[in-house]
Design an enzyme around this catalytic site. Structure first.
Site, mmCIF file in Angstrom:
data_model
loop_
_atom_site.group_PDB
_atom_site.id
_atom_site.type_symbol
_atom_site.label_atom_id
_atom_site.label_comp_id
_atom_site.label_asym_id
_atom_site.label_seq_id
_atom_site.Cartn_x
_atom_site.Cartn_y
_atom_site.Cartn_z
ATOM 1 N N ASP A 114 32.249 11.211 7.306
ATOM 2 C CA ASP A 114 31.197 12.182 7.611
ATOM 3 C C ASP A 114 31.619 13.561 7.126
ATOM 4 O O ASP A 114 32.786 13.797 6.784
ATOM 5 C CB ASP A 114 30.902 12.216 9.115
ATOM 6 C CG ASP A 114 29.552 12.871 9.415
ATOM 7 O OD1 ASP A 114 28.824 13.212 8.469
ATOM 8 O OD2 ASP A 114 29.241 13.052 10.607
ATOM 9 N N LYS A 115 30.645 14.460 7.126
ATOM 10 C CA LYS A 115 30.869 15.869 6.802
ATOM 11 C C LYS A 115 30.373 16.698 7.971
ATOM 12 O O LYS A 115 29.370 16.342 8.616
ATOM 13 C CB LYS A 115 30.078 16.244 5.552
ATOM 14 C CG LYS A 115 30.294 17.681 5.161
ATOM 15 C CD LYS A 115 29.077 18.518 4.816
ATOM 16 C CE LYS A 115 27.908 18.512 5.688
ATOM 17 N NZ LYS A 115 26.990 19.667 5.483
ATOM 18 N N HIS A 116 31.062 17.789 8.292
ATOM 19 C CA HIS A 116 30.523 18.743 9.269
ATOM 20 C C HIS A 116 30.534 20.131 8.636
ATOM 21 O O HIS A 116 31.522 20.524 8.022
ATOM 22 C CB HIS A 116 31.371 18.754 10.543
ATOM 23 C CG HIS A 116 30.891 19.768 11.534
ATOM 24 N ND1 HIS A 116 29.816 19.539 12.354
ATOM 25 C CD2 HIS A 116 31.300 21.035 11.791
ATOM 26 C CE1 HIS A 116 29.588 20.611 13.092
ATOM 27 N NE2 HIS A 116 30.480 21.533 12.767
ATOM 28 N N SER A 117 29.427 20.841 8.810
ATOM 29 C CA SER A 117 29.387 22.228 8.363
ATOM 30 C C SER A 117 29.293 23.107 9.602
ATOM 31 O O SER A 117 28.613 22.747 10.568
ATOM 32 C CB SER A 117 28.164 22.431 7.475
ATOM 33 O OG SER A 117 27.830 23.807 7.435
ATOM 34 N N THR B 277 20.030 20.474 10.714
ATOM 35 C CA THR B 277 19.642 19.324 9.876
ATOM 36 C C THR B 277 18.531 18.504 10.539
ATOM 37 O O THR B 277 17.611 18.032 9.872
ATOM 38 C CB THR B 277 20.895 18.457 9.614
ATOM 39 O OG1 THR B 277 21.845 19.272 8.938
ATOM 40 C CG2 THR B 277 20.582 17.241 8.773
ATOM 41 N N SER C 12 34.951 20.943 20.720
ATOM 42 C CA SER C 12 33.517 20.685 20.781
ATOM 43 C C SER C 12 33.045 19.946 19.525
ATOM 44 O O SER C 12 32.393 18.900 19.598
ATOM 45 C CB SER C 12 32.784 22.024 20.928
ATOM 46 O OG SER C 12 31.406 21.866 20.733
ATOM 47 N N LYS D 144 32.466 15.390 19.138
ATOM 48 C CA LYS D 144 31.221 14.755 18.687
ATOM 49 C C LYS D 144 31.462 13.961 17.398
ATOM 50 O O LYS D 144 31.071 12.810 17.279
ATOM 51 C CB LYS D 144 30.138 15.818 18.449
ATOM 52 C CG LYS D 144 29.608 16.417 19.761
ATOM 53 C CD LYS D 144 28.497 17.410 19.514
ATOM 54 C CE LYS D 144 28.982 18.684 18.873
ATOM 55 N NZ LYS D 144 28.925 19.895 19.604
ATOM 56 N N LYS D 145 32.107 14.604 16.425
ATOM 57 C CA LYS D 145 32.275 13.951 15.112
ATOM 58 C C LYS D 145 33.153 12.696 15.219
ATOM 59 O O LYS D 145 32.872 11.675 14.612
ATOM 60 C CB LYS D 145 32.891 14.931 14.111
ATOM 61 C CG LYS D 145 31.875 15.905 13.562
ATOM 62 C CD LYS D 145 30.965 15.287 12.514
ATOM 63 C CE LYS D 145 29.584 15.875 12.562
ATOM 64 N NZ LYS D 145 28.643 15.317 11.585
ATOM 65 N N ARG E 11 29.324 27.419 28.025
ATOM 66 C CA ARG E 11 29.943 28.460 27.188
ATOM 67 C C ARG E 11 28.889 29.418 26.642
ATOM 68 O O ARG E 11 29.125 30.625 26.541
ATOM 69 C CB ARG E 11 30.712 27.814 26.025
ATOM 70 C CG ARG E 11 31.999 27.138 26.456
ATOM 71 C CD ARG E 11 32.520 26.218 25.371
ATOM 72 N NE ARG E 11 32.721 26.901 24.115
ATOM 73 C CZ ARG E 11 32.567 26.331 22.916
ATOM 74 N NH1 ARG E 11 32.221 25.078 22.808
ATOM 75 N NH2 ARG E 11 32.762 27.038 21.824
HETATM 76 N N1 URA Z 1 29.266 24.009 17.063
HETATM 77 C C1 URA Z 1 29.664 23.117 18.009
HETATM 78 O O1 URA Z 1 29.298 21.952 17.979
HETATM 79 N N2 URA Z 1 30.467 23.562 18.984
HETATM 80 C C2 URA Z 1 30.904 24.821 19.055
HETATM 81 O O2 URA Z 1 31.646 25.140 19.962
HETATM 82 C C3 URA Z 1 30.485 25.732 18.078
HETATM 83 C C4 URA Z 1 29.666 25.293 17.082
#
Ligand code: URA
Length: 428
Positions: free
Chosen positions: A80-83, A120, A183, A187-188, A168
């Protein structure tokens, strides 16, 4: 274990042990620790920081509050990619089907717009019928049938993050590198990945505006993900101007289709190919970047990647022949000649929200037809009547919004160098 004692130890700059971090996160996820104690802990972490090892323990504990996808009978690498998010960043939409064509599998869990940056899922929902609420079973099916999926995080994915992120957001504790790292990765990594590539942005339209802070975040993400067995690379990329031309929702889908068809803006194509290349190398499909980029480019130019995108959209209930239509509302024209000196990308993102293309409050509905086309880039020489921005907004724009857009694009007298997009690669 005494919760107050643990908060006090972090407040005093001490290091928490793995069992202590697990106790705090499990207690919060299971409602034994209230929001006010978790808020105090988040603030102590923000002010005192965490070691790389504590951050890894925090990430693991948050990941363990939910499900991790298992791919026992899938032989291809799961990636996967995360931006970290930006204005005009539609790369996920192009990259997922492209990677699937290159023999990788992409169970992408994505998000919605956050502040000035688009999301997205919102963009994809401008395709009629497209579902972003797939169950874990449905994700497994689409990966097996098509090879890529883009959906939202269900309740089973890192539930501790869902609660902690909301907390937060209202306790001024978003801007903490250990908390952001845990965080994002909780998830990823729930996708059961073999490799991950990160696009960490800096500049006026980025979550981390400052280059050094963005680099610290990239380093933290790479170290923690690697320590958890996921080969990870981060690129530091410039968000001092929108990525590509289209910024919004439906217009970004149309631009993504252009790039998948072999045309579209050069910067979007280049960054997509480079991110694909990083994953192809991490997964040992290719041994060096030139060959990796050549492989990925061939999948676009042959039409395979667009075909795969169509298959993914169909599998998720969408109808590509029914994309919400952007309607031209206004064209912003330069009022002097010169050079594009600076773009306040954040202001452009905020203008899209103001027009209804993003949310001011969680419950707001998004108008997918709203958006901007950025017609100039930093360094461009311009004439006094040149078009700068095309605004998509059925009802047109008022004077305040026109002033906001105008103030986002600074025109100077001196020539300015174009911006470099990819600055640095962070990996171990
Ligand atoms: N995106 C996230 O998923 N978590 C964060 O804490 C900041 C940006």
């Amino acid at each position: 274990v005494n919760v107050v004692g643990l908060i006090a130890r972090k407040r005093d700059g001490e290091t928490l042990a793995q069992t202590e971090i697990e106790f705090l996160i499990n207690g919060y996820a299971e409602d034994r620790i209230p929001d006010y104690q978790m808020s105090a802990l988040a603030m102590a972490i923000l002010l005192r920081g965490m070691s790389a090892q504590e951050t890894a323990h925090l990430t693991r504990a948050m990941l363990a509050t939910g499900t991790t996808l298992e791919w026992t009978d899938v032989n291809e690498p799961i990636v996967d990619k995360h931006s970290t998010g930006g204005v005009g960043d539609k790369i996920s939409i192009i990259l997922s089907p492209l990677l699937a064509c290159c023999g990788l599998r992409v169970p992408m869990i994505s998000g919605r717009g956050l502040g000035p940056t688009g999301g997205t899922l919102d963009k994809l929902e401008s395709i009629a019928g497209f579902r972003t609420d797939l169950s874990l079973d449905e994700i497994q099916h689409v990966i097996r049938d098509v090879g890529c999926v883009i959906t939202g995080a269900s309740a089973e994915i890192a539930p501790a993050d869902k609660r902690l992120y909301a907390l937060r957001d209202v306790t001024a504790t978003v801007e903490s590198i250990p908390l952001i790292t845990a965080s994002i990765l909780s998830k990823k990594l729930s996708e059961g990945l073999d490799a991950l590539v990160l696009d960490v942005k800096f500049g006026t339209g980025a979550f981390m505006q400052n280059y050094d802070q963005a680099k610290l975040l990239a380093r933290s993400l790479v170290d923690v993900a690697d320590s958890m067995g996921v080969k990870t690379t981060a690129l530091l990329t410039d968000m001092n101007q929108p990525l590509g031309i289209a910024c919004g929702n439906a217009n970004e889908i149309l631009e993504s289709i252009d790039v998948l068809s072999g045309s579209g803006p050069a910067d979007v194509r280049a960054l997509t190919l480079r991110l694909a290349g990083e994953l192809l190398i991490s997964c040992k499909v290719c041994s060096e970047m030139t060959a990796a980029i050549r492989l990925a480019a061939a999948k676009i130019d042959s039409g395979e990647a667009l075909k795969k995108f169509r298959a993914m959209v169909r599998a998720q209930g969408g109808d590509l022949d029914r994309i919400c239509k952007p309607v031209t509302g206004h064209v912003l024209v330069a009022n002097r000649q010169g050079y594009i000196a600076r773009i306040d990308t954040r202001k452009l993102g905020m203008a899209i929200i103001e027009l209804g293309g993003g949310r001011k409050q969680l419950a707001d509905e998004v108008d997918f037809s709203v958006g901007l086309d950025m017609l100039v880039r930093v360094g461009d020489p311009i004439t006094s009547d040149q078009q700068l921005l095309q605004v998509y907004c059925e009802q047109g724009i008022d004077q305040a919004l026109e002033a906001m857009l105008r103030s986002a694009i600074e025109i100077g007298d001196a020539p300015v160098s174009p911006l470099k997009l990819i600055h640095e690669t962070i990996q171990n």
